[in-house]
Scaffold this motif. Structure first.
Motif, mmCIF file in Angstrom:
data_model
loop_
_atom_site.group_PDB
_atom_site.id
_atom_site.type_symbol
_atom_site.label_atom_id
_atom_site.label_comp_id
_atom_site.label_asym_id
_atom_site.label_seq_id
_atom_site.Cartn_x
_atom_site.Cartn_y
_atom_site.Cartn_z
ATOM 1 N N ASN A 1 0.798 -1.222 0.000
ATOM 2 C CA ASN A 1 0.000 0.000 0.000
ATOM 3 C C ASN A 1 0.835 1.278 0.000
ATOM 4 N N ASP B 1 -11.348 3.567 6.968
ATOM 5 C CA ASP B 1 -12.758 3.257 6.686
ATOM 6 C C ASP B 1 -13.117 1.858 7.178
ATOM 7 N N SER B 2 -12.352 1.366 8.163
ATOM 8 C CA SER B 2 -12.684 0.065 8.735
ATOM 9 C C SER B 2 -13.811 0.223 9.758
ATOM 10 N N PRO C 1 -8.010 5.936 1.048
ATOM 11 C CA PRO C 1 -8.611 5.168 2.137
ATOM 12 C C PRO C 1 -7.543 4.266 2.745
ATOM 13 N N VAL C 2 -7.709 3.872 3.986
ATOM 14 C CA VAL C 2 -6.718 2.991 4.611
ATOM 15 C C VAL C 2 -7.411 1.995 5.527
ATOM 16 N N VAL C 3 -6.746 0.870 5.716
ATOM 17 C CA VAL C 3 -7.206 -0.148 6.659
ATOM 18 C C VAL C 3 -7.025 0.372 8.076
ATOM 19 N N CYS C 4 -7.887 -0.064 8.959
ATOM 20 C CA CYS C 4 -7.845 0.262 10.393
ATOM 21 C C CYS C 4 -6.495 0.810 10.858
ATOM 22 N N MET D 1 -4.895 9.938 9.220
ATOM 23 C CA MET D 1 -3.475 10.169 9.420
ATOM 24 C C MET D 1 -2.989 11.076 8.305
ATOM 25 N N ALA E 1 5.920 -2.159 4.370
ATOM 26 C CA ALA E 1 5.429 -1.236 3.342
ATOM 27 C C ALA E 1 3.902 -1.271 3.296
ATOM 28 N N GLY E 2 3.296 -2.038 4.225
ATOM 29 C CA GLY E 2 1.860 -1.934 4.425
ATOM 30 C C GLY E 2 0.987 -2.854 3.598
ATOM 31 N N ASN F 1 -19.554 -3.068 4.570
ATOM 32 C CA ASN F 1 -18.288 -2.420 4.937
ATOM 33 C C ASN F 1 -17.220 -3.465 5.278
ATOM 34 N N ARG G 1 -10.543 -5.587 -0.470
ATOM 35 C CA ARG G 1 -9.398 -4.715 -0.771
ATOM 36 C C ARG G 1 -8.090 -5.336 -0.320
#
Lengths: 172, 442
Positions: free
Chosen positions: A66, A82-83, A119-122, A133, B184-185, B350, B357
């Motif tokens: 990511n 958006d978790s 958007p990002v995971v929790c 963030m 790196a996520g 959700n 994803r």
């Protein structure tokens, strides 16, 4: 192109491990920093050369994670969680507010190259949902009123030293 | 109810980070300074490691076995047993890896441990490394915790200066080198075999097990991957003994557990409580009950991937076996609460979006199945559901778990429980094209 000094440093880092490949992610992170926040073709070639990993595989790594960008990203990266916990606490409203304020959609960069919105995971800040963030700074619980302030504060703190890179890498 | 509430006097892991009042980090996690080396030592820090280094490695393993410590990353596997699979006679390099890739939605406990008390983690890793004679360790930390990575690097430098890392630790003859690896996520990096591939500089696709990492892990060498919270128990177990640790839990459970609550609760936060504390106590006493004056509809008990639990199950003690018996999993014990006004169809959409994803894309049922599920649930949530959609979801939910790793089964948990427990909400939406609740989620 990277400087000889950086190349020596990164090559040394890879040599620190039993397999040079182990250093690849770190090398790519440093190259991304060097190229103003993204990885151009040149960086992929350099990462391959330094780590001994074939270019195609470096590309595979670059497109998997990511936080590697293969196209110019904004000077500041804003990620919106958006978790589930943030969803329950209204992250959709926060994202919509950010989109309106910046004039871009999630996944886009402002035309002046200042902000990228993703958007990002929790974010692991669920007790302070909704959270966002901005670069290294975590904010939460975020309200609609705080957004203008956060954006302005971030824009005013832009470092002059990175400008040359940013100018060169501004999205067309 | 107040009578049954346990005080937090037995604070173990949060010893150096406990604030006055229930809230750990009042405003922004970074606002609390990490406990530095001097303060850590003043509070009894590094005593566990000092003790361990004077014991034989197998003795240390035995203490951990006797303590009853079970993995706090979610699976609850006995830590001592996991360690015992490492071949001690292996001649080459063995590796210890701390999994700090905390990305399970609703989970925020490891952040507190890393940002608040980095030396506790470093001491823990010294003990684990010594017990298995591993001379190289890594802390694999997620990209969004980069401030935490810096805190750990700084603490590691302090530890090195004081002779707790590097060669010949405290003149014991044992070497231990520790590197902090900033990821790196990607969510899947938290799966231990995917983590190993990621650390090796590859795409984080999980590996097929067996061989297990204890035998064939990082670079093909014996490797142990432990969660932050699991490791952080070690200094206290070593310093105060296996029996003491066992006595901390309720109903035969060993130790404390960091429990959290977020979502529709009045006071979201983290608390260190005896393992086996009833869910109702966490929800009502510590988290202050529902936030909007409504009653709770359901709780996801331990991170997104654990099946939903309903109010009739709120007396379940939060420990690995009891929650499993109730049909879910303790997971990370960070509760996500929903109230009666939340539309569970929209919430499931959700949840499925997250899995869609973050799927690494390696196995077909996961890569192709989850997007299909997401689109179907989303259509229902938007009032565009059709007769037969639930049959599709039933069918998909039964088949997506044929995969390499636990990611797709993780998606299956909340999906199956949603379409079973809240089937009437799906049906209502399909028939009436609107949610049966007043407002729906936020």
């Amino acid at each position: 192109m990277i400087s000889d000094a950086l190349k020596v440093q990164l090559t040394g880092h890879c040599g620190h491990y039993p397999s040079r490949r182990v250093g690849l992610i770190f090398v790519m992170q440093k190259l991304q920093e060097h190229y103003g926040g993204w990885l151009p073709e040149e960086a992929i070639r350099e990462a391959a050369e330094i780590s001994g990993v074939p270019e195609t595989e470096v590309e595979g790594v670059a497109t998997f994670y990511n936080w590697f960008f293969r196209e110019p990203a904004g000077r500041h990266i804003i990620v919106v969680c958006d978790s589930i916990s943030c969803y329950l606490c209204g992250c959709d409203r926060i994202a919509a507010n950010l989109e309106r304020k910046l004039g871009i959609k999630l996944g886009e960069t402002t035309p002046d190259g200042m902000f990228t919105l993703l958007p990002v995971v929790c974010l692991g800040n669920c007790d302070k949902a909704p959270s966002i963030m901005v670069d290294d700074e975590l904010y939460g619980p975020v309200t609609a009123d705080m957004i203008d302030e956060i954006i302005e504060k971030t824009a005013s703190e832009t470092h002059g030293t990175r400008r040359a890179h940013d100018e060169r890498n501004r999205p067309v | 109810m107040a009578q049954g509430v346990r005080t937090m006097s037995e604070i173990v892991l949060f010893k150096n980070i406990q604030k006055n009042g229930p809230e750990l980090f009042p405003a922004g996690a970074a606002a609390i300074p990490a406990c530095g080396y001097d303060d850590y030592v003043k509070n009894g820090g590094y005593q566990g490691a000092r003790k361990a280094l004077k014991m034989a490695p197998l003795e240390v393993q035995q203490v951990v076995k006797d303590s009853g410590l079970r993995g706090r990353g979610g699976a609850g596997f006995p830590t001592g047993m996991k360690w015992s699979f490492v071949p001690m006679d292996f001649k080459g390099q063995k590796y210890l890896i701390c999994n700090c890739d905390e990305m399970e939605p609703g989970t925020f406990k490891d952040r507190a441990l890393v940002y608040g008390d980095p030396h506790q983690l470093i001491e823990s890793m010294i003990i684990a490394a010594y017990a298995m004679q591993m001379t190289q360790g890594f802390i694999f930390i997620r990209c969004e915790y980069r401030k935490g990575a810096r805190i750990l690097e700084q603490a590691a430098a302090e530890a090195l200066n004081h002779g707790w890392l590097g060669k010949n630790i405290q003149s014991s003859g044992f070497d231990f080198h520790l590197d902090v690896h900033l990821s790196a996520g990607r969510y899947i990096c938290g799966e231990e075999t995917a983590l190993l591939n990621s650390l090796e500089g590859k795409r984080a696709n999980p590996r097929s097990k067996p061989p297990f990492p204890q035998v064939y892990g990082f670079l093909g060498s014996p490797t142990i991957v432990n969660n932050v919270e699991t490791l952080c128990n070690l200094p206290h177990i070593l310093a105060r003994g296996a029996q003491w640790h066992k006595s901390l839990g309720l109903n035969g459970n060993a130790g404390t557990k960091i429990m959290g609550a977020s979502g529709r609760v009045k006071n979201p936060g983290l608390w260190e409580l005896p393992l086996g504390t009833p869910m109702r106590e966490v929800l009502n006493e510590h988290a202050g009950g529902p936030s909007r004056g409504k009653s709770f509809k359901t709780v996801i008990p331990g991170g997104l991937s654990t099946p939903m639990m309903t109010p009739d199950q709120f007396d379940t003690p939060l420990d690995f076996d009891s929650v499993a018996k109730a049909g879910s999993r303790l997971g990370t014990a960070c509760l996500i609460a929903f109230d009666e006004d939340d539309c569970m169809v929209a919430a499931t959409a959700n949840i499925m979006k997250f899995y869609m994803r973050e799927s690494c894309g390696f196995c077909t049922p996961c890569r192709e199945g989850i997007p299909w599920i997401y689109e179907t649930v989303k259509a229902i949530a938007e009032g565009k559901g059709e007769e037969g959609d639930l049959a599709v979801l039933d069918d998909m939910a039964r088949h997506i778990f044929h995969t390499f790793c636990a990611f797709a089964p993780g998606a299956q948990g909340p999906l199956l429980s949603a379409i079973t427990t809240f089937r009437h909400e799906f049906e209502f939406l399909i028939q009436k094209s609107q949610c049966h609740t007043a407002g729906g989620a936020s």
